[in-house]
Design an enzyme around this catalytic site. Sequence first.
Site, short mmCIF file in Angstrom:
data_model
loop_
_atom_site.label_atom_id
_atom_site.label_comp_id
_atom_site.label_asym_id
_atom_site.label_seq_id
_atom_site.Cartn_x
_atom_site.Cartn_y
_atom_site.Cartn_z
N ASP A 9 4.72 5.85 -10.10
CA ASP A 9 5.79 5.94 -9.16
C ASP A 9 6.90 5.40 -9.93
O ASP A 9 7.84 5.88 -9.70
CB ASP A 9 5.32 5.07 -7.84
CG ASP A 9 4.44 5.85 -7.20
OD1 ASP A 9 4.20 7.26 -7.19
OD2 ASP A 9 3.59 5.35 -6.09
N SER A 22 0.80 -1.13 0.09
CA SER A 22 -0.05 0.06 -0.23
C SER A 22 0.92 1.18 0.09
O SER A 22 2.10 1.20 0.39
CB SER A 22 -0.93 -0.09 1.08
OG SER A 22 0.02 0.07 2.41
N LYS A 23 0.31 2.32 -0.13
CA LYS A 23 0.90 3.54 -0.42
C LYS A 23 1.74 3.99 0.87
O LYS A 23 2.86 4.68 0.69
CB LYS A 23 -0.15 4.83 -0.74
CG LYS A 23 0.66 6.16 -1.04
CD LYS A 23 1.21 5.80 -2.73
CE LYS A 23 1.72 7.31 -3.44
NZ LYS A 23 2.54 6.81 -4.45
N ARG A 24 1.39 3.60 2.07
CA ARG A 24 1.99 3.93 3.14
C ARG A 24 3.38 3.21 3.19
O ARG A 24 4.30 3.88 3.95
CB ARG A 24 1.11 3.87 4.57
CG ARG A 24 1.08 2.25 4.68
CD ARG A 24 0.09 2.16 6.04
NE ARG A 24 0.03 0.94 6.41
CZ ARG A 24 -1.00 0.20 6.03
NH1 ARG A 24 -1.99 0.55 5.31
NH2 ARG A 24 -1.32 -1.28 6.36
#
Length: 478
Positions: free
Chosen positions: A256, A246-248
Site C-alpha cells: 500500500d 487494520s485494513k478497514r
Amino acid sequence: MKIRTRFAPSPTGFLHVGGLRTALYAYLYAKKNNGDFILRIEDTDQARYVEGAVELIYSTLRDAGLIYSEGPDIGGQYGPYIQSLRKLDYLKYAKILVEQGDAYYCFCSKERLEELKEQGATKYDKHCLSLSAVEVEQKLASGVPYVIRQNIKKGVSTYTDLVFGEITIDNDELEDNILIKADGLPTYNFANVVDDHLMNITCVMRGNEYLSSTPKYNLLYDAFGWERPIYIHLPQIMKDAQHKLSKRFGSVSYADFINQGFINKAILNYVALLGWSPKNNQEKMSLEEMVELFSVEGISRSNAIFDLDKMRWLNSLYIKELPFDEFLRSATTWLDKSCAYNKYNYALLAKLIQGRIETYEDIIEKVAFLDEFTEYDLALFTNIKQKTSIELARQILPQVLEVIINLEETEFVNDALYSSLSALAEQVGIKKGQLFWVTRVALTGRESTPGGATELAELLGKTSSIARIKFSIDLLNK
C-alpha cells in the site's frame, strides 16, 4: 549458542506493517548477534491461502532489504520451510504425544461442539480423553473423522519473556487445542513448535497477543524434551488508543505504502520505530545503523500508535537526500501518470518539487496547475504578509506581461526572468516579493506551487506564460 530467528508469515495476502516489523526485528536481533535470519511459510490454513501471496512475501522482503539466509526459495541445511509440504511429519510427532498421554484423539462432531458452546462452555470438556484404547482403535478403524488434541494437565506454567518479564498462567485457563485438524494438516499451535525445533530456532519473536498462549507451546516443548526458545513478544501496532491498525482503517501493508509513493527505506525506518527506539533516540536510520543500534531493551511494552504524518515527514527526509538523477527516475513514473505533463521539462520540474513533497504521490497535486488552469478565486492575489491586493494585481500585471513579451525565447529562463521582473519592481516602486506573488498567482491560479514565479514561467514557456497572464488580466477586469 548461535542465534537463529525466523519470520513465519501466512500467505493470506499483502504483508501487513505488523508482519514487516516482526520480520525486521527478527532480522536485526539475528544480525546484531551474528546469527541467522530464516524465512518459513506457514500455509496450513488452506482456506485463507491467497494465490501469489508467497511470491509477494519473497519480493517484499527483498525490496525492504531483509535478506534471509535460509528460506523456501533458497534452501539450506535445515528445514522445513513450507508447512503444507510436510503433512505426515506433523502427524508423526502428534502420535508420539498421543502415546505419551500428552495428546489424544477427539472424535466429537461439530454438532456436539456447538452444543457445548450453547451450554456456556468456554473450552473443550476433554470428553474424548476418557475413551478407552479399544474404543479409539475401533473408531479409527471405522474411519470416524477425528482431530488430535493437546492434553493440558493441571498445574501452573511460567516462562520469561525478554520484554514483558515473567509470565505465569494457571493451566486451567488453557484449552486442549487441536494439534492435527480433520484434514490431516497441523494447526499453527502445533506446527510452529515442531518447525521451530527442527529449524533450531533459538529466539521466537511475535506479537504480544501470544503471551497467554505461549504456555501451551512450552508444554509441547517439555513433552518432547526439547529446549524452549528465547521469547520476545512485541507490542501491538494501533491506529489509535482503541483500535488495532487494520485494513478497514486504510493502508496497512508494505505494498500500500509503496503504491502511495513512499520509499522502501523510509517505510522500513518508520516501521522500526513502532515499538522500539535506540538509546540515542535517533529517528532516521539506515538498515545498517539499525543493526548497530538494536537492543531488546529498546523495545517498549506499550502499544505503538501508527502516525501517518510522522511517516510522511520521515519519507520527505529520504526524498530530499536522494541524488537528483535517482529522484528524477522515480518521479518520472509519477509525472507520466499525471495527465499531459510529458510536454514539460521533467528535469526542471523535478528540481522544483524534490524539496517540496513528502511522498511521490504528492507530485500529482503539486503539478496539477500545469494542465488545470481555469477561473480561480481572485482573493488569492490578496496576501497580508506580502502586502498585495487585487488592485495591485490589476495595476502591475499588464506591465509584467509587457516585460515577458519583450523577452527573447533564448532569454526565457529563470535568471533572466528574475532579473527583468526585479528591475520592473524597482521601476514601479514596489517590493520584489509583491510583484512575484501576483505574477505567480496569475501564472497558476494557486496559492501554493512548487517554485517561484520566474521558475514556473520558465517551466511553462513563453507562449503559455503570456496566455495565462492575459487570462488573469481579463479575469481581474471582468
